[in-house]
Enzyme design. Structure first.
Site: not given
Length: 279
Positions: A48, A180
């Site tokens: 991320s 993500d």
């Protein structure tokens, strides 16, 4: 290779950069302190926000002062505007692009970066994503990128749900939708210790808002910068520079001493063993 020999022990030092949204700017401060104190980094794994910092440092080759300057200029609204631009399929890019801060220019740089062309003496770069179809993490790294474009994998790993769409990719010859990486593996410690990456000693930079700090072994240092003024999607008026400073402050004397022992202990043992003994 920067892997060091210490009295017969091979030390391969890795750094894990966690998820955390805008709080991930603290990763820049952590890296800055490590490099400032001469600590060699062989492997970087990011997820991320950590994937963004890891890729721009190791694959694009930005130096840490450039990353600090980006953090100082960056605002949460730049991310929100860029999200709107993506959802509108860049139809109004001429208008919206100027309100996205450094994001457009940095993404163009990322498009030319590769897993197998690294900088700053980093030997391996790893990125963790989340597979929407299976609900499991997916990993890509130098030597096992499965032909994926680095820029697509980094964008997928940092695709905050609802703000950005999933990125199509291929993993194990199967089409998948990646998003993500913080969803399924926000601190990919097991990933960096996988035999194909082989980090023997690991520094974890954990910038999450939530989540506990686990007990660690002697070969792991867990750093948790304190960032009361920076959230996952919001930052103070002065941008993310405070988060960078929080990251620097978290690399304190105790952290540096522990890492120093990794690098020096076997040397001391080796020197002692070389002293001749009488009968």
């Amino acid at each position: 290779m920067t892997i060091m020999e210490r009295g017969g022990e091979r030390i391969r030092l890795g750094v894990v950069l966690s998820a955390g949204g805008l709080r991930g700017a603290a990763h820049v401060g952590v890296l800055r302190q490590l490099i400032r104190h001469g600590i060699p980094i062989d492997v970087i794994v990011g997820v991320s926000a950590g994937a963004v910092v890891a890729a721009y440092y190791a694959a694009v080759g930005l130096d840490l002062d450039e990353l600090v300057a980006d953090a100082e200029r960056f605002r949460g609204r730049h991310l929100l505007t860029y999200s709107l631009n993506v959802h509108l399929d860049y139809r109004f890019d001429r208008t919206l692009g100027r309100w996205c801060g450094v994001i457009p220019d940095r993404l163009r740089q990322l498009e030319t970066a590769r897993f197998d062309r690294l900088h700053h003496r980093v030997q391996c770069l790893g990125i963790a994503c989340h597979d929407l179809d299976t609900g499991e993490p997916r990993y890509f790294w130098t030597g096992c990128d499965q032909g994926a474009d680095l820029h697509a994998i980094v964008r997928a790993s940092a695709s905050i749900p609802h703000l950005f769409p999933a990125i199509p990719a291929v993993h194990d010859q199967r089409p998948c939708r990646l998003t993500d990486g913080g969803i399924s593996d926000p601190v990919p410690l097991a990933f960096i210790r996988h035999p194909s990456i082989g980090a023997t000693h690991v520094v974890v930079s954990d910038c999450r808002w939530l989540g506990s700090t686990p007990a660690t072994d002697d070969d792991t240092v867990w750093i948790r910068p304190r960032m009361a003024s920076t959230g996952t999607l919001w930052s103070p008026r002065q941008g993310l520079l405070m988060a960078v400073r929080n990251g620097e402050a978290a690399v304190d004397e105790d952290v540096l001493a522990r890492i120093g022992r990794w690098l020096n202990q076997s040397t001391v043992v080796s020197r002692q063993s070389s002293v001749p003994h009488g009968d």
